[in-house]
Design an enzyme around this catalytic site. Structure first.
Site, mmCIF file in Angstrom:
data_model
loop_
_atom_site.group_PDB
_atom_site.id
_atom_site.type_symbol
_atom_site.label_atom_id
_atom_site.label_comp_id
_atom_site.label_asym_id
_atom_site.label_seq_id
_atom_site.Cartn_x
_atom_site.Cartn_y
_atom_site.Cartn_z
ATOM 1 N N CYS A 245 24.283 -12.364 47.031
ATOM 2 C CA CYS A 245 25.154 -11.950 45.930
ATOM 3 C C CYS A 245 26.184 -10.909 46.346
ATOM 4 C CB CYS A 245 24.315 -11.402 44.783
ATOM 5 S SG CYS A 245 23.133 -12.592 44.114
ATOM 6 N N HIS B 162 28.576 -6.933 40.467
ATOM 7 C CA HIS B 162 27.901 -8.231 40.546
ATOM 8 C C HIS B 162 27.201 -8.472 39.217
ATOM 9 C CE1 HIS B 162 25.262 -11.452 41.435
ATOM 10 N NE2 HIS B 162 24.184 -10.696 41.567
ATOM 11 N N ASN C 161 24.402 -15.506 36.175
ATOM 12 C CA ASN C 161 24.503 -15.010 37.550
ATOM 13 C C ASN C 161 24.956 -16.156 38.452
ATOM 14 O OD1 ASN C 161 24.124 -14.069 40.148
ATOM 15 N ND2 ASN C 161 22.082 -13.242 39.789
#
Length: 330
Positions: free
Chosen positions: A116, A257, A287
Site C-alpha cells: 500500500c 493511504h 482500500n
C-alpha cells in the site's frame, strides 16, 4: 545549471463500473451496513468483474486518461512505473504490458512492489530519475485488483478492499519551491506474520493443498496492523513537518493511504490536523492499496491549488511506511 525539481503536472484515474455495496456484502457474509460503516467507514467499493481483465487494464485506462488530459505526446515519456501487489502475471512486469498497450516507443518500464506504500515510494523514485537528469517525463501508476485475492467468506477482510488505478505525470522544472520537497521512507521488516498472502510465492508455490486450504487470500491480523499503521503514519507526518521547519498550519492537505477511516481519523488526531484538510474517498472506493493516494488526488484535483503543501502518507505490508511533502505545481 539550474536545479531541477520534479513536479506532478497531471492526474488520471480509473475505477470499474461495478459497485459492490454493503447491502450486497451482507447477503454474502454475516455483516451489515452499520457494522461496516462503524468499523471501517466504507459504503461501497468498485470491483473489476469482467473475465480476463487484470491490473494492467485499469492501469492503462488511468494512464490513457492522463495523457489525454495533459495533452502529452506519448513519444516524450521516458519511463513508466507501475506499483502493484496484484500484477497480471508473475512475469512479465505489469508495466511492460501497460507500456505496450499505450504504445510508448521511447520509455523503459518496470514494476515496484511496496504494498500500500508503493505509490509513495514510486513517486520518490520517479523524482530521483528526473532530478538526476536521467528522465524528463515519468508516468507513475498505482493500480491494484484487490478483489483477485479477497476471500468473500471472510467478513473481516472482504468488506475492506476494492479495485482501481490512479496515475500521475511527473516532469522536471527549474521553477523553485514546487514539486517533491522531501520524503521520509522506512521499512520495518516486522510485518510478515500480521499481513500477507500465504501461498503463491516461492516459499509456498501453488498446489492442490494450497487451493483446498484457501491459502491464496489475504491474511490480516487487523488490530496489530491498525496499531502499527496509526503509530507509523502519525510519526512519519510529524517527521516531515519537523524536517521542513513547518507547523501543521502550513499543511494545506493530507493525502493518506485509504485503508480504514478509523485509521485516518486516528492519524489526523495524533498529528493535530483537522479532517477538513484530509483527502478522503474511502467511503466509495474502499482500500485499493497502491491506488488509494493517486485516486484521492484524482478525485480532489479541482480543490488543489498551486503552492499547496500536500503531505502524502502510507502504510503497508512488510511493514513499509512513510510520508512525503509535495508543493503542488498547478
Amino acid at each position: 545549471m539550474e536545479r531541477i525539481n520534479a513536479i506532478i503536472t497531471g492526474v488520471g484515474g480509473y475505477v470499474p463500473d461495478y459497485v459492490l455495496t454493503n447491502e450486497e456484502l451482507a447477503r454474502m457474509v454475516d455483516t451489515s451496513d452499520e457494522w461496516i460503516m462503524t468499523r471501517v467507514g466504507i459504503k461501497e467499493r468498485r470491483i473489476l468483474v469482467e473475465e480476463g481483465l487484470g491490473t494492467s487494464y485499469m492501469a492503462r485506462k488511468a494512464a490513457k486518461q492522463l495523457l489525454q488530459k495533459t495533452g502529452c505526446d506519448p513519444d516524450t515519456i521516458d519511463a513508466l512505473i507501475v506499483t502493484t501487489t496484484t500484477p497480471d502475471y508473475k512475469f512479465p512486469s505489469t508495466a511492460s504490458i501497460v507500456l505496450g498497450k499505450l504504445g510508448l516507443k521511447n520509455a523503459f518500464a518496470f514494476d515496484v512492489s511496496a504494498a500500500c506504500c508503493g505509490f509513495l515510494y514510486s513517486v520518490d523514485l520517479a523524482a530521483s530519475l528526473i532530478k538526476s537528469g536521467r528522465c524528463k517525463k515519468v508516468i507513475v501508476i498505482g493500480a491494484d485488483k484487490m478483489s483477485s485475492m479477497v476471500d468473500y467468506t471472510d467478513r473481516q477482510t472482504c468488506v475492506l478492499f476494492g479495485d482501481g488505478a490512479g496515475a500521475v505525470l511527473m516532469e522536471g522544472t527549474e521553477e523553485e519551491n514546487v514539486g517533491l520537497i522531501d520524503s521520509f521512507l522506512r521499512t520495518d521488516g516486522v510485518g510478515l506474520p500480521f499481513l500477507h498472502l500465504k501461498a503463491g510465492g516461492s516459499v509456498c508455490p501453488p498446489s492442490h493443498f494450497t487451493v483446498d486450504h484457501r491459502l491464496h487470500y489475504i491474511y490480516q491480523e487487523g488490530r496489530t496492523v491498525f496499531r502499527y499503521a496509526v503509530t507509523d503514519m502519525s510519526n512519519d507526518v510529524l517527521e516531515i513537518v519537523k524536517r521542513n521547519n513547518m507547523s501543521t498550519d502550513d499543511v494545506a492537505w493530507i493525502a493518506p493511504h485509504e485503508a480504514n477511516l478509523r485509521i485516518i481519523e486516528a492519524v489526523t488526531k495524533r498529528v493535530g490536523i483537522d479532517m477538513d484538510k484530509v483527502l478522503v474517498n474511502i467511503d466509495h472506493y474502499g482500500n485499493t492499496s497502491a491506488a488509494t493516494i493517486p485516486l484521492a488526488l484524482w478525485d480532489f484535483e479541482k480543490d488543489l491549488k498551486k503552492g499547496d503543501n500536500i503531505i502524502m502518507t502510507a502504510f503497508g505490508a512488510g511493514f513499509v511506511h512513510g510520508a512525503s511533502l509535495t508543493r503542488w505545481a498547478y
